[in-house]
Design an enzyme around this catalytic site. Structure first.
Site, short mmCIF file in Angstrom:
data_model
loop_
_atom_site.label_atom_id
_atom_site.label_comp_id
_atom_site.label_asym_id
_atom_site.label_seq_id
_atom_site.Cartn_x
_atom_site.Cartn_y
_atom_site.Cartn_z
CB SER A 137 2.02 -8.15 3.18
OG SER A 137 2.64 -9.37 3.84
CE1 TYR A 150 4.51 -4.97 6.91
CE2 TYR A 150 3.46 -7.00 6.54
CZ TYR A 150 4.15 -6.10 6.19
OH TYR A 150 4.72 -5.98 4.93
P1 NAD Z 1 11.45 -0.61 2.44
O1 NAD Z 1 12.09 -0.68 3.74
O2 NAD Z 1 12.69 -0.91 1.47
O3 NAD Z 1 10.74 0.64 1.91
C1 NAD Z 1 9.61 0.97 2.70
C2 NAD Z 1 9.65 2.81 2.57
O4 NAD Z 1 8.85 3.38 3.11
C3 NAD Z 1 10.99 3.38 3.00
O5 NAD Z 1 11.55 4.22 1.92
C4 NAD Z 1 10.56 4.23 4.15
O6 NAD Z 1 11.16 5.34 4.16
C5 NAD Z 1 9.16 4.56 3.92
N1 NAD Z 1 8.40 5.06 4.97
C6 NAD Z 1 8.53 4.34 6.31
N2 NAD Z 1 7.42 4.81 7.11
C7 NAD Z 1 7.41 6.25 6.35
C8 NAD Z 1 6.52 7.30 6.91
N3 NAD Z 1 5.93 7.43 8.02
N4 NAD Z 1 6.24 8.30 5.94
C9 NAD Z 1 6.91 8.16 4.58
N5 NAD Z 1 7.55 7.05 4.34
C10 NAD Z 1 7.83 6.03 5.24
O7 NAD Z 1 10.37 -1.77 2.53
P2 NAD Z 1 9.87 -2.45 0.97
O8 NAD Z 1 10.01 -4.19 1.38
O9 NAD Z 1 10.13 -2.01 -0.05
O10 NAD Z 1 8.26 -2.28 1.50
C11 NAD Z 1 7.33 -1.63 0.67
C12 NAD Z 1 6.09 -1.91 0.92
O11 NAD Z 1 5.89 -3.45 0.74
C13 NAD Z 1 5.53 -2.17 2.48
O12 NAD Z 1 4.15 -1.58 2.65
C14 NAD Z 1 5.60 -3.42 2.96
O13 NAD Z 1 4.69 -3.69 4.03
C15 NAD Z 1 5.27 -4.10 1.63
N6 NAD Z 1 5.72 -5.57 1.57
C16 NAD Z 1 7.10 -5.85 1.43
C17 NAD Z 1 7.27 -7.30 1.27
C18 NAD Z 1 8.80 -7.60 1.63
O14 NAD Z 1 8.98 -8.90 1.68
N7 NAD Z 1 9.76 -6.67 1.40
C19 NAD Z 1 6.28 -8.01 1.38
C20 NAD Z 1 5.26 -7.97 1.37
C21 NAD Z 1 4.73 -6.58 1.43
#
Ligand code: NAD
Length: 255
Positions: A137, A150
């Site tokens: 991130s 985080y």
């Molecule tokens: P999201 O909430 O849409 O998806 C996250 C997924 O992780 C979900 O389907 C959830 O069920 C799964 N998950 C959570 N805990 C879990 C566990 N214990 N076991 C198995 N699965 C689990 O979020 P997203 O925005 O798509 O994020 C995906 C990744 O991208 C994350 O690592 C997040 O930190 C990173 N990220 C997101 C953003 C953003 O702005 N959305 C920015 C930078 C990084």
């Protein structure tokens, strides 16, 4: 990618992971979706082919990580691409940060990537080809208020990525970390809604005045932009790209 590869993507029921799974599937990969929840798009992939598989997984548990890799190897023979993407957010000042949540965050977002890397690396080394992509991130590089768990996990992923790159390099295994700013997914939509309530302004105002304040482009990032980077890092053309952070932040860290 020359021959069909097997890609294991964690947290792929939703958001960025779902987009990565669909992209790699469309590129001809066997795709394994590991998540707490079953993806609602699975039937659209699985109905036409046996190339998509959902493995229910709680990545906060070591046994679950081990069983996951064993299952993929049993079904498809190997893991060629690992995308450590599962994650979640928790917002709290340090003095009030729940110790239980802290532990869970590090388990899901740092220990699970370590364990899965450890379990897939021998097979990748044997094949002399592998791609490990960790979803970092912008918070792998800079901090924001009240996100200590985080930010700590995401900074840790950079160290894991660099270590993996050094150990995997001689065997054709690359490791990279992608560092996006705000991507339009359920994780961020929830934060926007909660900030709107706290600040007493509309969701659109939160988006422009809070989330995109540091963005030069002034646009939320779409999951497809991140998936395109994953696709490139998985290609044979990217074989010399390893141990690096790939920032997708609309210019956030340019200032
Ligand atoms: P999201 O909430 O849409 O998806 C996250 C997924 O992780 C979900 O389907 C959830 O069920 C799964 N998950 C959570 N805990 C879990 C566990 N214990 N076991 C198995 N699965 C689990 O979020 P997203 O925005 O798509 O994020 C995906 C990744 O991208 C994350 O690592 C997040 O930190 C990173 N990220 C997101 C953003 C953003 O702005 N959305 C920015 C930078 C990084």
């Amino acid at each position: 990618m020359s021959d069909p590869k097997t890609a294991l993507i964690t947290g792929a029921a939703s958001g960025i992971g779902a987009e990565i799974a669909k992209t790699l599937f469309n590129d001809g990969c066997h795709v394994v979706i590991a998540d707490l929840n079953e993806p609602d798009y699975l039937s659209s992939l699985a109905s036409e082919t046996q190339r998509a598989l959902y493995v229910p997984s709680d990545l906060s548990r070591q046994e679950s990580c081990q069983a996951l890799v064993e299952r993929v190897v049993q079904e498809f023979g190997s893991v060629d691409i690992l995308v450590n993407n599962a994650g979640f957010q928790h917002i709290s000042p340090l003095e009030e940060f729940s110790e239980t949540v802290w532990e869970k965050m590090l388990q899901v977002m740092l220990t699970a990537p370590f364990l899965l890397t450890k379990y897939v690396l021998p097979g990748m080394k044997q094949e002399q080809w592998g791609r490990i992509i960790n979803m970092g991130s912008i918070h792998s590089q800079v901090a924001s208020l009240n996100k200590a768990g985080y930010i700590t996990a995401k900074h840790g992923l950079v160290g894991l990525t660099k270590s993996t790159a050094l150990e995997g390099g001689p065997f054709g295994v690359t490791a990279n970390v992608i560092c996006p700013a705000y991507v339009r997914t359920p994780l961020v939509e929830q934060q926007i809604a909660s900030q709107a309530q706290t600040l007493g302004i509309s969701a659109e105002e939160v988006e422009s005045q809070v989330f995109l304040k540091a963005s030069a482009t002034g646009k939320m990032i779409e999951p497809a932009e991140v998936a395109a980077m994953v696709r490139y890092l998985c290609s044979d053309q990217a074989r010399s790209i390893t141990g690096a952070c790939w920032t997708i932040d609309g210019g956030w860290t340019a200032q």
